[in-house]
Design an enzyme around this catalytic site. Sequence first.
Site, PDB file in Angstrom:
ATOM      1  N   GLY A  72       0.798  -1.216   0.000  1.00 34.21           N
ATOM      2  CA  GLY A  72       0.000   0.000   0.000  1.00 34.21           C
ATOM      3  C   GLY A  72       0.835   1.272   0.000  1.00 34.21           C
ATOM      4  O   GLY A  72       0.530   2.234  -0.706  1.00 34.21           O
ATOM      5  N   THR A  73       1.896   1.276   0.785  1.00 37.97           N
ATOM      6  CA  THR A  73       2.749   2.465   0.856  1.00 37.97           C
ATOM      7  C   THR A  73       3.362   2.753  -0.513  1.00 37.97           C
ATOM      8  O   THR A  73       3.372   3.896  -0.981  1.00 37.97           O
ATOM      9  CB  THR A  73       3.856   2.247   1.906  1.00 37.97           C
ATOM     10  OG1 THR A  73       3.226   1.952   3.162  1.00 37.97           O
ATOM     11  CG2 THR A  73       4.739   3.468   2.060  1.00 37.97           C
ATOM     12  N   THR A 241      12.160  -7.718 -10.186  1.00 37.81           N
ATOM     13  CA  THR A 241      11.615  -9.068 -10.378  1.00 37.81           C
ATOM     14  C   THR A 241      10.257  -9.193  -9.694  1.00 37.81           C
ATOM     15  O   THR A 241      10.101  -8.806  -8.532  1.00 37.81           O
ATOM     16  CB  THR A 241      12.606 -10.117  -9.828  1.00 37.81           C
ATOM     17  OG1 THR A 241      13.862  -9.899 -10.473  1.00 37.81           O
ATOM     18  CG2 THR A 241      12.133 -11.530 -10.102  1.00 37.81           C
ATOM     19  N   CYS A 330       0.942   2.459  12.863  1.00 35.13           N
ATOM     20  CA  CYS A 330       2.080   3.327  12.533  1.00 35.13           C
ATOM     21  C   CYS A 330       2.126   4.582  13.392  1.00 35.13           C
ATOM     22  O   CYS A 330       3.075   5.339  13.332  1.00 35.13           O
ATOM     23  CB  CYS A 330       2.016   3.763  11.074  1.00 35.13           C
ATOM     24  SG  CYS A 330       1.424   2.505   9.965  1.00 35.13           S
TER      25      CYS A 330
HETATM   26  C1  LIG Z   1      -5.167   3.100   4.830  1.00 36.22           C
HETATM   27  C2  LIG Z   1      -3.808   2.511   4.655  1.00 36.22           C
HETATM   28  N1  LIG Z   1      -3.038   2.904   3.633  1.00 36.22           N
HETATM   29  C3  LIG Z   1      -1.825   2.389   3.419  1.00 36.22           C
HETATM   30  C4  LIG Z   1      -1.295   1.450   4.258  1.00 36.22           C
HETATM   31  C5  LIG Z   1       0.075   0.902   3.990  1.00 36.22           C
HETATM   32  O1  LIG Z   1       0.010  -0.376   3.402  1.00 36.22           O
HETATM   33  P1  LIG Z   1       1.281  -1.339   3.457  1.00 36.22           P
HETATM   34  O2  LIG Z   1       1.407  -1.799   4.864  1.00 36.22           O
HETATM   35  O3  LIG Z   1       0.939  -2.466   2.517  1.00 36.22           O
HETATM   36  O4  LIG Z   1       2.452  -0.559   2.985  1.00 36.22           O
HETATM   37  C6  LIG Z   1      -2.049   1.004   5.359  1.00 36.22           C
HETATM   38  C7  LIG Z   1      -1.500   0.007   6.314  1.00 36.22           C
HETATM   39  O5  LIG Z   1      -1.402   0.239   7.494  1.00 36.22           O
HETATM   40  C8  LIG Z   1      -3.340   1.546   5.559  1.00 36.22           C
HETATM   41  O6  LIG Z   1      -4.109   1.171   6.594  1.00 36.22           O
END
Ligand SMILES: Cc1ncc(COP(=O)(O)O)c(C=O)c1O
Length: 388
Positions: A72-73, A241, A330
């Site tokens: 996600g990040t 990859t 986080c």
């Molecule tokens: C709303 C939201 N966006 C982004 C992320 C980040 O995703 P990832 O942990 O896969 O990098 C999170 C994860 O905590 C999330 O809750």
Amino acid sequence: MESMIYLDHAASSPLRPEVWQAMAEVVGTADFNAASMHACGRGAQEILERARSDIAEAVGAARGEVFFTAGGTASDNVAILGFARRRLAEKPLLVTAAIEHKAVLEAARQATREGADLEVLPVDEHGQVEPASLDAILESAAGRPTLVSIMWANNEVGTIQAIPELVEIAHRRGALFHSDAVQGFGKLDMRRDTAPVDMLTATAHKLGGPVGIGVLVCRRGTGLEPLVFGGTQERGVWPGTQNPVGAVGFARAVQLCVAERTSHIPHFVAMRDSLAARFLEEIPGLVIHAGGAAQRLPNLLSVGIPACDQATLLVALDMAGVAVSSGSACSSGTASGSHVLNAMGIGNEEDYSVVRLSFGPSTSDEEVRIAGDAVISAVASARTAFAN
Ligand SMILES: Cc1ncc(COP(=O)(O)O)c(C=O)c1O
């Protein structure tokens, strides 16, 4: 960990056995380099592309619009910085909301250091963005390349935004729309015909898939500058990859989530609402976060408890064998450190504690009942600790 009651699926939802099995089944055929020309590579690529199609289907996108990333990040960063960097000469504008995940907010702040402008929309006390405020900002930005990035559902309090309405406003004003859909993906209907977003972020580990793989679903012609440089995998959007075994796990997790939606969602809502009602009855002064939002994530309950020591509360719950969180995994672990609650005008007091409970497919009524008992008794001891 077997004996823990795990109610922290919003942080990471453990790998589902069916996902594990789907991944195990392709070991020996998918664990090669999908860019290799030989038969092993071609086999891995075929499996990767099938997984891509399955994920595309869940949102009604074309296979070629799904780009695998590291999570996600990574996807949020590619969407925001990739958009801004491609248009720096035209002074792009980014519009986002105060309750976004840091992966969006920090990427947008980085873009401002590189020359983009940023507008951060406020939210109401339920964490909801007011569509008229987006419209007003976009009206004054007419003619500039603009990306609106508003999350589908919030990870700390569960507020679901009015995405179809916000997308309609953005498009009418000539802006593109990205949504961090990490928390609602698979659980909520995100098909393009409901909400035609231009870019969407999802990650596998929030729905029982493996950690370390996500997608950016991106409409053709969006125009993104790459963030990392290397080969041409994922058409340069996320080179390196690829991970076909992880992609199979992600696709299986999405399929399960979508197939189970009609049975799981009412169960989640029933568990969430009965727990909330019990807390309100038994914990004086307790606040349900986003309780008045038009819509909330069915599997997430966030509560605030005034005059209560956060650290004592979390330690007591951990010792009772209940895994929950104080909000975002986080954030700093205190309510006053939560930019989401701050934006909602809640929890600025040092003694305001937060408990976020989030459910997954394996969560049972019995576990929720036991966790409820544990929260009630932990609050009692944490309040005593605070009073002393
Ligand atoms: C709303 C939201 N966006 C982004 C992320 C980040 O995703 P990832 O942990 O896969 O990098 C999170 C994860 O905590 C999330 O809750």
